[in-house]
Scaffold this active site. Sequence first.
Site, PDB file in Angstrom:
ATOM      1  N   GLU A 165       0.675  -1.451   0.095  1.00 49.45           N
ATOM      2  CA  GLU A 165      -0.171  -0.121  -0.456  1.00 49.45           C
ATOM      3  C   GLU A 165       0.842   0.949   0.211  1.00 49.45           C
ATOM      4  O   GLU A 165       2.099   1.039   0.891  1.00 49.45           O
ATOM      5  CB  GLU A 165      -0.277   0.344   1.048  1.00 49.45           C
ATOM      6  CG  GLU A 165      -1.903   1.436   1.225  1.00 49.45           C
ATOM      7  CD  GLU A 165      -2.524   1.195   2.621  1.00 49.45           C
ATOM      8  OE1 GLU A 165      -3.902   2.385   2.135  1.00 49.45           O
ATOM      9  OE2 GLU A 165      -3.137   0.037   3.173  1.00 49.45           O
TER      10      GLU A 165
ATOM     11  N   CYS B 158      -6.936   1.279   2.263  1.00 53.59           N
ATOM     12  CA  CYS B 158      -7.730   1.842   3.148  1.00 53.59           C
ATOM     13  C   CYS B 158      -6.899   2.738   1.164  1.00 53.59           C
ATOM     14  O   CYS B 158      -8.054   3.610   0.972  1.00 53.59           O
ATOM     15  CB  CYS B 158      -7.704   2.696   3.671  1.00 53.59           C
ATOM     16  SG  CYS B 158      -7.711   2.121   5.656  1.00 53.59           S
TER      17      CYS B 158
ATOM     18  N   ASN C 216     -11.758  -3.562   0.997  1.00 51.64           N
ATOM     19  CA  ASN C 216     -10.862  -3.423   1.486  1.00 51.64           C
ATOM     20  C   ASN C 216     -11.741  -4.277   2.720  1.00 51.64           C
ATOM     21  O   ASN C 216     -11.318  -4.754   3.516  1.00 51.64           O
ATOM     22  CB  ASN C 216     -10.015  -2.326   1.083  1.00 51.64           C
ATOM     23  CG  ASN C 216      -8.608  -2.599   2.313  1.00 51.64           C
ATOM     24  OD1 ASN C 216      -8.240  -3.387   2.574  1.00 51.64           O
ATOM     25  ND2 ASN C 216      -9.075  -1.618   3.491  1.00 51.64           N
ATOM     26  N   GLU C 217     -11.760  -2.981   3.805  1.00 45.34           N
ATOM     27  CA  GLU C 217     -11.680  -3.072   5.062  1.00 45.34           C
ATOM     28  C   GLU C 217     -13.075  -2.388   5.296  1.00 45.34           C
ATOM     29  O   GLU C 217     -13.192  -2.239   6.469  1.00 45.34           O
ATOM     30  CB  GLU C 217     -10.670  -2.360   6.159  1.00 45.34           C
ATOM     31  CG  GLU C 217     -10.118  -3.382   7.136  1.00 45.34           C
ATOM     32  CD  GLU C 217      -9.189  -2.376   7.678  1.00 45.34           C
ATOM     33  OE1 GLU C 217      -8.166  -3.002   7.681  1.00 45.34           O
ATOM     34  OE2 GLU C 217      -8.846  -0.881   8.318  1.00 45.34           O
TER      35      GLU C 217
END
Length: 657
Positions: free
Chosen positions: A46, A245, A376-377
Amino acid sequence: MKKITTLIIAALFGINVSAQKTTKIDVDATKPLVVIQPTMYGIFFEDINFAADGGLYAELIKNRSFEFEYPWMAWKHLPEAETRFNLVNELTIFNNARENAANPRIVRVDKRDATKDIGLQNEGFDGIGIKKGEKYDFSAFARLKKGDISLLVEIVNSKNQIIGSTTVALKNATWTKVEGVITATETDPKCKVNVIFKGGGQLDIDMISLFPQDTWKGRKGGLRKDLVQLLADLKPGFVRFPGGCIVEGRTLAERYQWKKTVGKVENRQQLVNRWNMEFQHRPAPDYYQTFGIGFFEYFQLCEDIGATPLPILSCGLACQFNSSETTPLEELEPFVQDALDLIEFANGGTDTKWGALRAEMGHPAPFNLKAIGVGNEQWGQEYFERYEVFSKAIRAKYPTIKLVSGTGPGSKGEMFEAAEKALTVLKPDLVDEHYYDSPKWFRENAARYDNYDRNRYKIFAGEYAAQSVATVSPDNKNNWECALSEAAFMTGLERNADVVYMTSYAPLFAHVNRWQWTPDLIWFDNLTSFGTANYYVQKLYANNAGTKTISIKSNGQNLIGKNGLYGAASLDEKNNEVILKLVNTSSDKHTIDLNINGLAENAVGKVISMIEKDIKNYNTINEPNKIIPAESEISITKSKANIVLEPYSFKVFRIKK
């Protein structure tokens, strides 16, 4: 009497007799158990901590196309006082959106007085790291509107002394890429670059760039060689990219859009990095994404280091820690189409729209994409509804592509339990779980998947790292306690390889002066880089995974923390070797009475050891080798050996079967 004498001697010499523990361990190499996936140990990338621009991407000029929110950020006018308020010779930002909407800003140079030089100076990313004797490629896009202007490009060291230069002639009235080569005469991590405009006339200039020639595989405009080498040395099974993120964005407008990261570099649209102002303790207003590393470069990197690509795409939800901006379900089609088009870009023939673009970029052959992540999250019903839409569309068109879903940011609690229930119904191929917790949590959860329902979905341990202080604390360190606790936890991941298919530490990279999050696997400055103790733990697991698990027991039980001991065992069927991983998280020395069923009468092998008495110790940029593996030999006779596990040690044994 003898025992009393021994205790007296021990007391006099400071020997802890009670800490000499013996443990019997039995390994059965005759009965392979479950397959260890080739993707078991991988990499999560990332762009946080200046991991891409200013890191893995070898570009040395910051804000090379003047597209930051403040276009002069990282640039200084030369001579500073005279140029800023001079009506004779001027440097101005000119909007060129009609010709290039993705990269609209350029610099217009008006030289009405040819006798006075003006120019620009770039500060780089915390300075510019330059090495003596190395060659550097300068380039820019320019058009000479009128007159006769040339470029004098200089590298100046931290004392403002010139340590290399080149002159570049300008002749064309249309946009042309101009180039020159500079050979450095000195090493300095804090250099700057001057671009001096000589002569008179009017000039437009953009995409001012400086790259080392010594990049990974020697590619022009490529990746930083030492950082890619550290990744290649891990021998990763996969690379998950581009986040994280970053995928979500603080708002949907700031999400990662892969189509804007492919094609010609000069036409890629820059974007503010979502980590630039996320943490008050580490603001970075100059943190942007040029997308010099885009999806093509990520796929190419995976191919270079022999890893399976795992791209993650936005599901129409912005980061739920930030705006939580949500695309209505009825407007989700463009997001879904992005996913379908990405698969075509990676795998499609050159007769397809996106496969043709891949070929145009220099890779006619497919990238062999096998899996894709949706979101993603994210968490909650908003996510599950959107995942289901993606799942139906992708499975209908590309039924062999595996799908990865998320479970939110944590690995326990009400939110996580709700995700487990929903995903059991939605049936993704892999479910991404994240673990950021204390070292103690990692030691206590080595048995997390021992009783996992084998009929449920498979696990992708997509982000994990022990936090020495607290999650998101700027005081976290990559200390030996964290790395050792991760090694203990990973014995349970490997033991349950029929459930756990993929694992990766996070985050991957951090610049020593420009980080936002710690701990991180690999740290670097402008000239050097090093692996943390955590890096070497990951490397030992990935380089010694084996192909199938085998039984390893003590008194008939798995090694999951009794007396601080943890263990995993596997067979490397390709090399006909038994692999043992033993972890001692206690302050006691353990003598191991080892019995391995299935060895030849006389077997030999090697031991790779990581030992550090001070569990708070860690590697640094100035002392990168405090905690690194050491190798020795081992002989085993009639399947038996006595070995020692020192306090706070991690050992990998590779024994010829």
